[in-house]
Design a protein around this motif. Structure first.
Motif, short mmCIF file in Angstrom:
data_model
loop_
_atom_site.label_atom_id
_atom_site.label_comp_id
_atom_site.label_asym_id
_atom_site.label_seq_id
_atom_site.Cartn_x
_atom_site.Cartn_y
_atom_site.Cartn_z
N ALA A 153 -20.94 -44.12 66.05
CA ALA A 153 -22.31 -43.64 65.85
C ALA A 153 -22.37 -42.12 65.76
N GLU A 177 -19.73 -38.07 61.47
CA GLU A 177 -20.57 -37.38 60.49
C GLU A 177 -20.04 -37.60 59.07
N PRO A 178 -20.92 -37.46 58.06
CA PRO A 178 -20.45 -37.56 56.67
C PRO A 178 -19.30 -36.60 56.37
N PHE A 236 -18.54 -49.06 58.18
CA PHE A 236 -19.84 -48.66 58.72
C PHE A 236 -20.86 -49.80 58.61
N ARG A 237 -20.82 -50.51 57.50
CA ARG A 237 -21.77 -51.64 57.35
C ARG A 237 -21.48 -52.74 58.37
N ILE A 274 -22.91 -51.49 61.61
CA ILE A 274 -24.37 -51.68 61.63
C ILE A 274 -24.69 -53.13 62.00
N THR A 318 -23.77 -48.82 65.24
CA THR A 318 -24.36 -47.63 64.63
C THR A 318 -25.54 -48.04 63.78
N LYS A 319 -26.29 -47.04 63.32
CA LYS A 319 -27.49 -47.34 62.53
C LYS A 319 -27.35 -46.95 61.06
N TYR A 320 -26.33 -46.13 60.75
CA TYR A 320 -26.26 -45.58 59.41
C TYR A 320 -24.86 -45.69 58.82
N ASP A 321 -24.81 -45.83 57.50
CA ASP A 321 -23.55 -45.76 56.76
C ASP A 321 -23.44 -44.33 56.23
N VAL A 322 -22.69 -43.49 56.94
CA VAL A 322 -22.63 -42.07 56.58
C VAL A 322 -21.74 -41.82 55.37
N THR A 329 -22.34 -43.13 52.45
CA THR A 329 -23.17 -43.27 51.26
C THR A 329 -23.29 -41.94 50.52
#
Length: 396
Positions: A141, A144-145, A175-176, A179, A184-188, A190
């Motif tokens: 989580a 970072e990108p 990441f998916r 999720i 975690t909440k985001y696919d960084v 993307t």
């Protein structure tokens, strides 16, 4: 009396554990084996409790007293020191369980069945070398990108641009998965592809000129080399499977009565079963080959040993010996040739794609549709074989 360092060093073990108190609930417990443990006895919400502060001399007298005072401050604030310690330990354990490396390996274990063994090995190696040393210990989580992009750029700098894009793609899958499992909440990942140079796609050379195809087919028919090699080359345009699938074809996979070649998922790039309908021309070639290699495992064994199949390189050498350059034709080119001409002939694209065994995005659906459009594909494969005969016969 309060303890002193001199007194502590002089303490000798007894037959039973002995406690030596310093004051305020702090004491040193000396075990029969000689170990010396700092402990604090206290009361919280009417219950007597104990907590350990570590081992002497690693934890000295001064530090033990500091820990006692910190515990007393927590108790005064209504906080149980023991409960707080357990909560901190649990948070560290949770962070480790949700680290990028742990989640990635968990995802990998669940999806490796969908990957070819050689590709799976490459993916593992890529992450071990490029991702885990930099961000593997981070909670997923908190990744970072820029963490992912920096790793991809390191790969890009070696010239492996396609591999850099693949790294970002696989990170996106991880990441998916995170999720979906609540880590975690985001696919960084993307949008990171845009920060890398575009991949220059190399198309495998394939003949599509009908006159030149006819010349190749006639050259194969008159090839005077190793007979199983000649049969492999004659079957390549009729079956248009991937070179490795043709190379490793086994007699046990063929049902000549049903006129089918049934390839197991373990041999397929997309890890899904595949059926290749056999035309009359294909069955005729197999009948010629069977007396030579039918008692062995492989249709096309190596000239040196029956335990291994012929190599793809040797098939390429044979094509080159017929006068067809690398810019004209490759073994993979038989697939491109079939795809181009069958589409030109007006066949349903779904039939062609299914016969090429191109990937199905929905793995659940793909597991059941290996026989999809099979009657139509039987007719198409026979018509394709007849069409190749017409090209071979049209010497003008």
């Amino acid at each position: 009396m309060p303890l002193t360092d001199t007194a502590i060093r002089a303490l000798k073990p007894a037959e039973k554990s002995t406690k030596y108190f310093d004051g305020g609930g702090l004491y040193l417990e000396v075990a029969p084996g000689g170990g010396k443990w700092w402990r604090l006895k206290y009361r919280f919400q009417g219950k007597e409790k104990r907590i350990s502060f570590g081992v002497y001399p690693t934890i000295g007298l001064k530090e033990a007293r500091e820990r006692r005072e910190e515990a007393k401050r927590l108790i005064a604030q209504g906080v149980d020191p023991s409960a707080q310690r357990q909560a901190i330990k649990a948070s560290f354990t949770s962070a480790e369980a949700d680290s990028f490396e742990v989640v990635t390996r968990e995802w990998f274990d669940k999806h490796v069945v969908n990957l070819a063994p050689s590709y799976a090995k490459k993916v593992r190696s890529l992450f071990d070398r490029q991702i885990f040393p930099a961000v593997g210990a981070k909670p997923i989580a908190e990744v970072e990108p820029t963490d992912i992009l920096n790793a991809a750029r390191r790969v890009e700098q070696t010239g492996a641009i396609e591999t850099a894009h693949r790294l970002i793609q696989i990170c996106g899958q991880v990441f998916r998965y995170a999720i979906a499992t609540g880590r975690t909440k985001y696919d960084v990942s993307t949008g990171l592809h845009a920060a890398l140079p575009k991949v220059n796609v190399k198309h495998m050379a394939a003949l599509t000129d009908k006159k030149r195809i006819g010349q190749l087919l006639r050259a194969i028919d008159t090839y005077g080399g190793f007979f199983p090699m000649r049969c492999a080359l004659r079957l390549a345009p009729l079956l248009f499977v991937r070179p490795g699938e043709l190379q490793k074809a086994e007699w046990a996979e063929f049902d000549l009565t049903a006129k089918e070649w049934r390839l197991p998922a373990s041999k397929m790039k997309m890890r899904q079963r595949h059926i290749v309908p056999l035309s009359r021309q294909t069955l005729s070639i197999l009948a010629e080959l069977q007396p030579y290699t039918g008692n062995g495992r492989f249709l096309f064994p190596s000239i040196r040993t029956e335990a291994k199949p012929i190599s793809i390189e040797s098939m390429l050498v044979a094509i080159r010996s017929m006068g067809f350059t690398k810019d004209e034709m490759t073994m993979h080119g038989f697939r491109g040739m079939a795809s181009t001409l069958l589409n030109e002939m007006g066949y349903n694209r779904d039939w062609i794609e299914r016969q090429l065994a191109h990937g199905e995005r929905d793995h659940v659906r793909a597991a059941y549709n290996y026989a999809e459009h099979l009657p139509e594909r039987r007719r198409m494969m026979q018509n394709w074989a007849d069409y190749l005969d017409s090209l071979k016969a049209a010497k003008d």
